[in-house]
Write a protein that holds these residues in place. Structure first.
Motif, PDB file in Angstrom:
ATOM      1  N   GLY A   1       0.803  -1.212   0.000  1.00  0.00           N
ATOM      2  CA  GLY A   1       0.000   0.000   0.000  1.00  0.00           C
ATOM      3  C   GLY A   1       0.838   1.265   0.000  1.00  0.00           C
ATOM      4  O   GLY A   1       0.510   2.247  -0.675  1.00  0.00           O
TER       5      GLY A   1
ATOM      6  N   ALA B   1       2.445   2.075  -3.354  1.00  0.00           N
ATOM      7  CA  ALA B   1       1.439   2.656  -4.238  1.00  0.00           C
ATOM      8  C   ALA B   1       1.103   4.078  -3.800  1.00  0.00           C
ATOM      9  O   ALA B   1       0.936   4.984  -4.631  1.00  0.00           O
ATOM     10  CB  ALA B   1       0.182   1.796  -4.241  1.00  0.00           C
ATOM     11  N   GLY B   2       1.019   4.297  -2.475  1.00  0.00           N
ATOM     12  CA  GLY B   2       0.689   5.619  -1.965  1.00  0.00           C
ATOM     13  C   GLY B   2       1.748   6.661  -2.267  1.00  0.00           C
ATOM     14  O   GLY B   2       1.440   7.855  -2.368  1.00  0.00           O
TER      15      GLY B   2
ATOM     16  N   TYR C   1      -0.693   2.914 -10.338  1.00  0.00           N
ATOM     17  CA  TYR C   1      -1.548   2.481  -9.234  1.00  0.00           C
ATOM     18  C   TYR C   1      -2.006   1.035  -9.413  1.00  0.00           C
ATOM     19  O   TYR C   1      -2.283   0.339  -8.432  1.00  0.00           O
ATOM     20  CB  TYR C   1      -2.774   3.389  -9.115  1.00  0.00           C
TER      21      TYR C   1
ATOM     22  N   VAL D   1      -6.366  -1.849  -4.918  1.00  0.00           N
ATOM     23  CA  VAL D   1      -6.209  -0.983  -6.089  1.00  0.00           C
ATOM     24  C   VAL D   1      -7.495  -0.196  -6.345  1.00  0.00           C
ATOM     25  O   VAL D   1      -7.469   1.015  -6.600  1.00  0.00           O
ATOM     26  CB  VAL D   1      -5.831  -1.818  -7.328  1.00  0.00           C
TER      27      VAL D   1
ATOM     28  N   PHE E   1      -7.788   2.613  -3.894  1.00  0.00           N
ATOM     29  CA  PHE E   1      -6.944   3.762  -4.204  1.00  0.00           C
ATOM     30  C   PHE E   1      -7.631   4.692  -5.196  1.00  0.00           C
ATOM     31  O   PHE E   1      -7.562   5.917  -5.067  1.00  0.00           O
ATOM     32  CB  PHE E   1      -5.599   3.305  -4.777  1.00  0.00           C
TER      33      PHE E   1
ATOM     34  N   LYS F   1      -8.657   8.668  -4.326  1.00  0.00           N
ATOM     35  CA  LYS F   1      -8.155   9.788  -5.122  1.00  0.00           C
ATOM     36  C   LYS F   1      -7.125  10.644  -4.388  1.00  0.00           C
ATOM     37  O   LYS F   1      -7.081  11.866  -4.558  1.00  0.00           O
ATOM     38  CB  LYS F   1      -9.321  10.678  -5.580  1.00  0.00           C
ATOM     39  N   GLN F   2      -6.300  10.033  -3.535  1.00  0.00           N
ATOM     40  CA  GLN F   2      -5.225  10.737  -2.831  1.00  0.00           C
ATOM     41  C   GLN F   2      -5.726  11.860  -1.915  1.00  0.00           C
ATOM     42  O   GLN F   2      -4.956  12.718  -1.500  1.00  0.00           O
ATOM     43  CB  GLN F   2      -4.209  11.309  -3.817  1.00  0.00           C
TER      44      GLN F   2
ATOM     45  N   THR G   1      -9.763   8.789   1.334  1.00  0.00           N
ATOM     46  CA  THR G   1      -8.886   7.628   1.506  1.00  0.00           C
ATOM     47  C   THR G   1      -9.139   6.946   2.842  1.00  0.00           C
ATOM     48  O   THR G   1      -9.286   5.720   2.915  1.00  0.00           O
ATOM     49  CB  THR G   1      -7.414   8.054   1.400  1.00  0.00           C
TER      50      THR G   1
ATOM     51  N   SER H   1      -2.692  10.058   6.108  1.00  0.00           N
ATOM     52  CA  SER H   1      -4.043  10.624   6.020  1.00  0.00           C
ATOM     53  C   SER H   1      -4.455  11.226   7.357  1.00  0.00           C
ATOM     54  O   SER H   1      -4.940  12.367   7.423  1.00  0.00           O
ATOM     55  CB  SER H   1      -5.049   9.547   5.605  1.00  0.00           C
TER      56      SER H   1
END
Length: 557
Positions: free
Chosen positions: A356, A359-360, A376, A412, A415, A419-420, A425, A465
């Motif tokens: 994770g 990917a983040g 992603y 996935v 994610f 949307k960041q 999140t 986050s």
């Protein structure tokens, strides 16, 4: 701050991030060491979780001591000492703890093992407080977040390798006989090596010419904060009163309140009371600060207090899932694994956090939207492949782990939903964590095992986050607020023993479900609060006129 940005400190950065590796390696290897200690010392599930209590408690105590010392002197002591010297001191303290593990193991005293873990963690606390700003100082501030993301990925690699290496040291390769008695000399060798590495890195820092990073900034007094922090400290000590006459706490009876237990108070109530006091103290602070903000410092902001509870819950949830997994996998419904066969699953759990976080971290790079979307999808499966290769290298048959790719695919999708954005999140991953844990509670065998392990995927990027939401709008109190959030790593000290008590006391509560299986209701509640926090803090920040659409999140901690 003094630093020469014209110099290339690449070699210093590569050496500095080795401490990030150590943090991940030791924390993740506890998942293998805990079931070994439980069997070796004939401990209850609660007693075995005292390893996490002392390890993460060391982080809390170290941060607390630094805070009160800085408040008393009105100078940030670590900044005054210098980050370089702080890391050297932290490494030497950790080395002392690692060397202390050798006579502790040879003596057969679990209490001495806990003491050694505590000193290792005290050193880690000092290292972590100094290393993060030091990484930023090794270059331009504009690229500081990228260096932290890189350092965080090294932490994840340590988390992936820790269970594998410690599993091999304790039990040999996958083809070895896992039921033989563990050779104590192999444990000694592990901690001799760790102590040697700590000392070697400390020497390198001492002789290296690194940028001088110090600060004489005065610390603003926040006297009203001292009392709630003291109450939290007392609540932390109450865990020791939960089982004062056991092998685990032998020798510590002077602080465990035996007289209370002799009057018939069930021991688990001390654990429940500890959690209730910590949460109650923080919640009451929100209302107290609303009445009069003066003297509360960073704690005058509700988003910070809510974030402190969230960090407490997040770290505790992340740690407790894997710390109790060894006992879970040994039950008949989950395969009756031996201690030596547990390591690949613990490694997969910590590898899930790496999946994770890799990917983040994509969002930290200046890439087109199309390229990011492709990465992603690709990066999580590449990282999953790395997890499989690391375990296969020790002779483990990883074919039974392939089906976990389904869980990676679900991440996935999460994610793309997130949307960041930290609120989206955190909400998505919190709800997904609840779903995974409920599936695990409702089933057994591989489905339940992989569902519980998927909690690592959900936890992977929760830290940034939570952190970004909690410090938003703090202004001049941002640094102090960050320190309070770091203290709440304390959750890793409280929640695993809580789950251990639930496991020890919940047998036969639900037909067909063992105590350790039922105890996974604890991370369900943890994920539930984290989803609630995302909603609550977004409401609070909007009431302060803060536009959440411009708050973004990137790679993990």
């Amino acid at each position: 701050m003094e630093q020469n940005n014209s110099k290339n400190y690449g070699s210093a950065l590569y050496t500095l991030i080795t401490v990030f590796f150590f943090w991940g390696f030791l924390a993740a290897s506890n998942g293998v060491f805990i079931p070994f200690c439980k069997a070796h010392f004939s401990l209850t599930q609660f007693e075995s979780q005292l390893i996490d209590f002392t390890f993460y408690g060391g982080y809390f105590i170290g941060s607390l001591v630094l805070y009160f010392a800085s408040q008393a002197s009105r100078v940030d002591i670590l900044n005054k000492l210098g980050y370089k010297n702080g890391i050297i001191l932290g490494l030497l303290i950790s080395a002392t703890g690692a060397l202390g593990m050798i006579p502790a193991v040879n003596s057969g005293s679990f209490a001495l093992i806990l003491t050694s873990f505590f000193f290792i963690a005290i050193g880690f606390s000092l290292q972590q407080t100094a290393a993060n700003p030091f990484v930023i100082a090794l270059g331009s501030p504009e690229t500081g977040s990228n260096r932290l993301s890189f350092a965080g990925s090294v932490n994840n690699i340590g988390g992936l390798l820790g269970p594998v290496v410690v599993g091999v040291v304790l039990f040999g390769t996958a083809n070895a006989n896992k039921n033989v008695e563990v050779n104590i000399s192999s444990i000694n060798n592990l901690y001799y090596i760790l102590a040697g590495l700590f000392i070697a890195v400390a020497i390198f820092f001492w002789v290296s010419k690194l940028p001088k990073v110090t600060s004489d900034e005065k610390i603003e007094q926040s006297k009203k904060v001292n009392f709630p922090l003291f109450i939290i400290f007392i609540a932390f000590l109450m865990i020791l009163a939960a089982d004062p006459i056991s092998k685990a706490t032998a020798g510590y009876s002077f602080i465990t309140g035996i007289s209370f237990l002799q009057h018939g108070i069930p021991s688990q109530y001390f654990v429940y009371a500890s959690l209730a006091i910590i949460l109650g103290t923080l919640i009451s602070t929100i209302f107290a600060a609303k009445k009069n903000r003066e003297g509360w410092g960073a704690m005058q902001y509700p988003q910070l207090i809510l974030g402190m509870i969230a960090i407490f819950t997040y770290v505790g949830t992340e740690v407790t899932i894997q710390s109790n997994m060894g006992a879970l996998l040994k039950t008949p419904d989950f395969g009756s694994f031996s201690e030596g066969d547990i390591a690949p699953y613990i490694s997969l759990y910590w590898g899930s956090l790496m999946i994770g976080r890799f990917a983040g971290s994509i969002g930290a790079f200046n890439l087109s939207k199309a390229v990011k979307n492709i990465l992603y999808i690709i990066i999580p499966f590449v990282a999953f492949g790395v997890v499989l290769l690391v375990n296969a290298a020790t002779g483990v048959n990883v074919s039974n782990l392939y089906v976990y790719a389904v869980c990676v695919a679900i991440l996935v999708v999460a994610f793309f939903i997130g949307k960041q954005k930290p609120v989206r999140t955190l909400t998505t991953l919190g709800l997904l964590g609840i779903a995974f844990m409920l599936v695990g509670l409702a089933t057994t065998g591989r489905v339940a095992t992989f569902s519980f392990i998927s909690g690592g995927l959900c936890c992977s990027i929760m830290w940034p986050s939570i952190f970004s939401l909690a410090i938003t709008g703090l202004g001049k109190y941002t640094s102090q607020g960050s320190a309070f959030l770091i203290m709440m790593i304390l959750g890793g000290s409280i929640i695993p023993p809580l789950q251990g008590k639930v496991a020890d006391g919940s047998n036969n509560l639900i037909p067909g479900m063992s105590g350790i299986h039922f105890s996974y209701i604890v991370p369900v509640l943890g994920f539930a609060y984290l989803a609630y926090f995302a909603w609550k803090v977004s409401k609070e920040l909007r009431s302060q006129g803060i536009d959440l659409d411009h708050v973004e999140v990137s790679g993990g901690h």
